[in-house]
Motif scaffolding. Structure first.
Motif, PDB file in Angstrom:
ATOM      1  N   LEU A   1       0.850  -1.191   0.000  1.00 15.93           N
ATOM      2  CA  LEU A   1       0.000   0.000   0.000  1.00 15.93           C
ATOM      3  C   LEU A   1       0.886   1.242   0.000  1.00 15.93           C
ATOM      4  O   LEU A   1       1.707   1.426   0.902  1.00 15.93           O
ATOM      5  CB  LEU A   1      -0.927  -0.005   1.217  1.00 15.93           C
ATOM      6  N   ASN A   2       0.726   2.078  -1.011  1.00 16.02           N
ATOM      7  CA  ASN A   2       1.607   3.220  -1.209  1.00 16.02           C
ATOM      8  C   ASN A   2       0.991   4.522  -0.726  1.00 16.02           C
ATOM      9  O   ASN A   2      -0.206   4.755  -0.899  1.00 16.02           O
ATOM     10  CB  ASN A   2       1.953   3.382  -2.693  1.00 16.02           C
ATOM     11  N   VAL A   3       1.817   5.357  -0.137  1.00 18.63           N
ATOM     12  CA  VAL A   3       1.460   6.734   0.206  1.00 18.63           C
ATOM     13  C   VAL A   3       2.331   7.609  -0.685  1.00 18.63           C
ATOM     14  O   VAL A   3       3.498   7.878  -0.377  1.00 18.63           O
ATOM     15  CB  VAL A   3       1.708   7.030   1.695  1.00 18.63           C
ATOM     16  N   GLN A   4       1.774   8.036  -1.813  1.00 21.73           N
ATOM     17  CA  GLN A   4       2.576   8.698  -2.838  1.00 21.73           C
ATOM     18  C   GLN A   4       1.948   9.976  -3.381  1.00 21.73           C
ATOM     19  O   GLN A   4       2.480  10.575  -4.311  1.00 21.73           O
ATOM     20  CB  GLN A   4       2.822   7.749  -4.019  1.00 21.73           C
ATOM     21  N   ALA A   5       0.809  10.381  -2.834  1.00 20.22           N
ATOM     22  CA  ALA A   5       0.140  11.569  -3.378  1.00 20.22           C
ATOM     23  C   ALA A   5       0.989  12.817  -3.175  1.00 20.22           C
ATOM     24  O   ALA A   5       0.995  13.722  -4.011  1.00 20.22           O
ATOM     25  CB  ALA A   5      -1.229  11.741  -2.728  1.00 20.22           C
ATOM     26  N   GLN A   6       1.684  12.883  -2.058  1.00 12.97           N
ATOM     27  CA  GLN A   6       2.588  13.998  -1.785  1.00 12.97           C
ATOM     28  C   GLN A   6       3.639  13.545  -0.783  1.00 12.97           C
ATOM     29  O   GLN A   6       3.450  12.566  -0.072  1.00 12.97           O
ATOM     30  CB  GLN A   6       1.819  15.207  -1.235  1.00 12.97           C
ATOM     31  N   GLN A   7       4.736  14.253  -0.737  1.00  8.99           N
ATOM     32  CA  GLN A   7       5.797  13.902   0.212  1.00  8.99           C
ATOM     33  C   GLN A   7       5.360  14.216   1.634  1.00  8.99           C
ATOM     34  O   GLN A   7       4.558  15.115   1.856  1.00  8.99           O
ATOM     35  CB  GLN A   7       7.069  14.681  -0.138  1.00  8.99           C
ATOM     36  N   PRO A   8       5.918  13.436   2.609  1.00  6.40           N
ATOM     37  CA  PRO A   8       6.904  12.366   2.455  1.00  6.40           C
ATOM     38  C   PRO A   8       6.280  11.090   1.898  1.00  6.40           C
ATOM     39  O   PRO A   8       5.134  10.778   2.174  1.00  6.40           O
ATOM     40  CB  PRO A   8       7.409  12.164   3.890  1.00  6.40           C
ATOM     41  N   TYR A   9       7.065  10.347   1.124  1.00  4.83           N
ATOM     42  CA  TYR A   9       6.615   9.110   0.519  1.00  4.83           C
ATOM     43  C   TYR A   9       6.984   7.918   1.412  1.00  4.83           C
ATOM     44  O   TYR A   9       8.085   7.866   1.961  1.00  4.83           O
ATOM     45  CB  TYR A   9       7.276   8.905  -0.848  1.00  4.83           C
ATOM     46  N   TYR A  10       6.066   6.978   1.524  1.00  7.55           N
ATOM     47  CA  TYR A  10       6.343   5.754   2.261  1.00  7.55           C
ATOM     48  C   TYR A  10       5.351   4.685   1.850  1.00  7.55           C
ATOM     49  O   TYR A  10       4.352   4.967   1.166  1.00  7.55           O
ATOM     50  CB  TYR A  10       6.319   5.974   3.780  1.00  7.55           C
ATOM     51  N   ASP A  11       5.631   3.459   2.235  1.00  8.74           N
ATOM     52  CA  ASP A  11       4.802   2.314   1.893  1.00  8.74           C
ATOM     53  C   ASP A  11       4.442   1.528   3.151  1.00  8.74           C
ATOM     54  O   ASP A  11       5.235   1.439   4.085  1.00  8.74           O
ATOM     55  CB  ASP A  11       5.543   1.349   0.952  1.00  8.74           C
ATOM     56  N   TYR A  12       3.260   0.938   3.124  1.00  6.99           N
ATOM     57  CA  TYR A  12       2.885  -0.072   4.098  1.00  6.99           C
ATOM     58  C   TYR A  12       2.805  -1.414   3.367  1.00  6.99           C
ATOM     59  O   TYR A  12       2.605  -1.457   2.155  1.00  6.99           O
ATOM     60  CB  TYR A  12       1.509   0.218   4.711  1.00  6.99           C
ATOM     61  N   ALA A  13       2.935  -2.487   4.108  1.00  6.81           N
ATOM     62  CA  ALA A  13       2.713  -3.818   3.546  1.00  6.81           C
ATOM     63  C   ALA A  13       2.022  -4.675   4.590  1.00  6.81           C
ATOM     64  O   ALA A  13       2.330  -4.595   5.788  1.00  6.81           O
ATOM     65  CB  ALA A  13       4.019  -4.464   3.116  1.00  6.81           C
ATOM     66  N   ALA A  14       1.074  -5.481   4.147  1.00  3.90           N
ATOM     67  CA  ALA A  14       0.408  -6.460   5.009  1.00  3.90           C
ATOM     68  C   ALA A  14       0.737  -7.838   4.459  1.00  3.90           C
ATOM     69  O   ALA A  14       0.366  -8.171   3.325  1.00  3.90           O
ATOM     70  CB  ALA A  14      -1.097  -6.232   5.023  1.00  3.90           C
ATOM     71  N   LEU A  15       1.459  -8.624   5.250  1.00  5.09           N
ATOM     72  CA  LEU A  15       1.923  -9.951   4.833  1.00  5.09           C
ATOM     73  C   LEU A  15       1.248 -11.016   5.692  1.00  5.09           C
ATOM     74  O   LEU A  15       1.292 -10.948   6.921  1.00  5.09           O
ATOM     75  CB  LEU A  15       3.446 -10.035   4.973  1.00  5.09           C
TER      76      LEU A  15
END
Length: 208
Positions: free
Chosen positions: A100-114
């Motif tokens: 799951l990406n947070v990319q609409a505006q900075q800061p950029y980061y990702d989440y992942a559910a495994l």
């Protein structure tokens, strides 16, 4: 590029199974007592922290990891894109995963559910993996909060993972990978990861 960065984090965590030993620590939110309890560093490195009983079994086998976050939760987490995939690490190859990406505006980061159906959270708390681990509580379930050893150094802060004891021999791992440099401290990254993990477990209880 962002997905590759997150993959590197997950591979780094799974690749630590035979690295240096250490002892798990206990945070103020730990389920086995407040921070004033005896330091776990006095225990043998091979001793596993006792994991409290889970309130219920939440089997992951039939779960879609991308369904663990509702539209409302995605809005709170600022997630603007997600992708269902499978983990390609040696340890959990083929396990279902949602990035799951947070990319609409900075800061950029990702989440992942495994969704890990081959191992519970116990091994994270043995001190045998190359992580600093806290035993915490997430939505009433025991969980292992892990960061790479040395991540307390703010210059190295970029990831955190929370693995929740949802069922016997299974764990829901929610991780965050910061791709914008120096946007958050290590504590902030882990707080954000814990928040995402709590949302995922809350939703899981309506699906399992």
């Amino acid at each position: 590029m962002l997905l590759a960065g997150l993959g590197a984090v997950l591979l780094g965590i799974t690749g630590c199974t035979t690295s240096e030993t250490g002892s798990p620590t206990t945070s103020a939110t730990a389920v086995d007592g407040p921070s004033t309890s005896k330091p776990t560093s006095t225990k043998p490195a091979s001793q596993t922290v006792e994991i409290p009983a889970r309130p219920k079994e939440l089997k992951l086998n039939a779960i879609d990891p991308c369904a663990l976050f509702t539209d409302g939760q995605r809005g709170q987490l600022k997630i603007n894109r997600s992708r269902l995939t499978t983990n390609n690490s040696d340890v959990w190859r083929g396990s279902k995963e949602c990035v799951l990406n947070v990319q609409a505006q900075q800061p950029y980061y990702d989440y992942a559910a495994l969704l890990i159906t081959s191992e519970g959270i116990g091994p994270w708390l043995t001190g045998k993996r190359n992580v600093d681990a806290d035993l915490i509580s997430v939505a009433g379930f025991a969980a292992a909060k892990t960061v790479f050893k040395g991540s307390s150094n703010e210059r190295n802060s970029h990831e955190c993972a929370v693995s929740v004891d949802v069922a016997e021999g299974q764990q829901l791992m929610v991780s965050m990978n910061l791709t914008s440099r120096n946007a958050f401290t290590q504590d902030q990254i882990c707080q954000m990861t814990e928040k995402a993990a709590e949302m995922a477990v809350t939703t899981l209880q309506t699906l399992a």
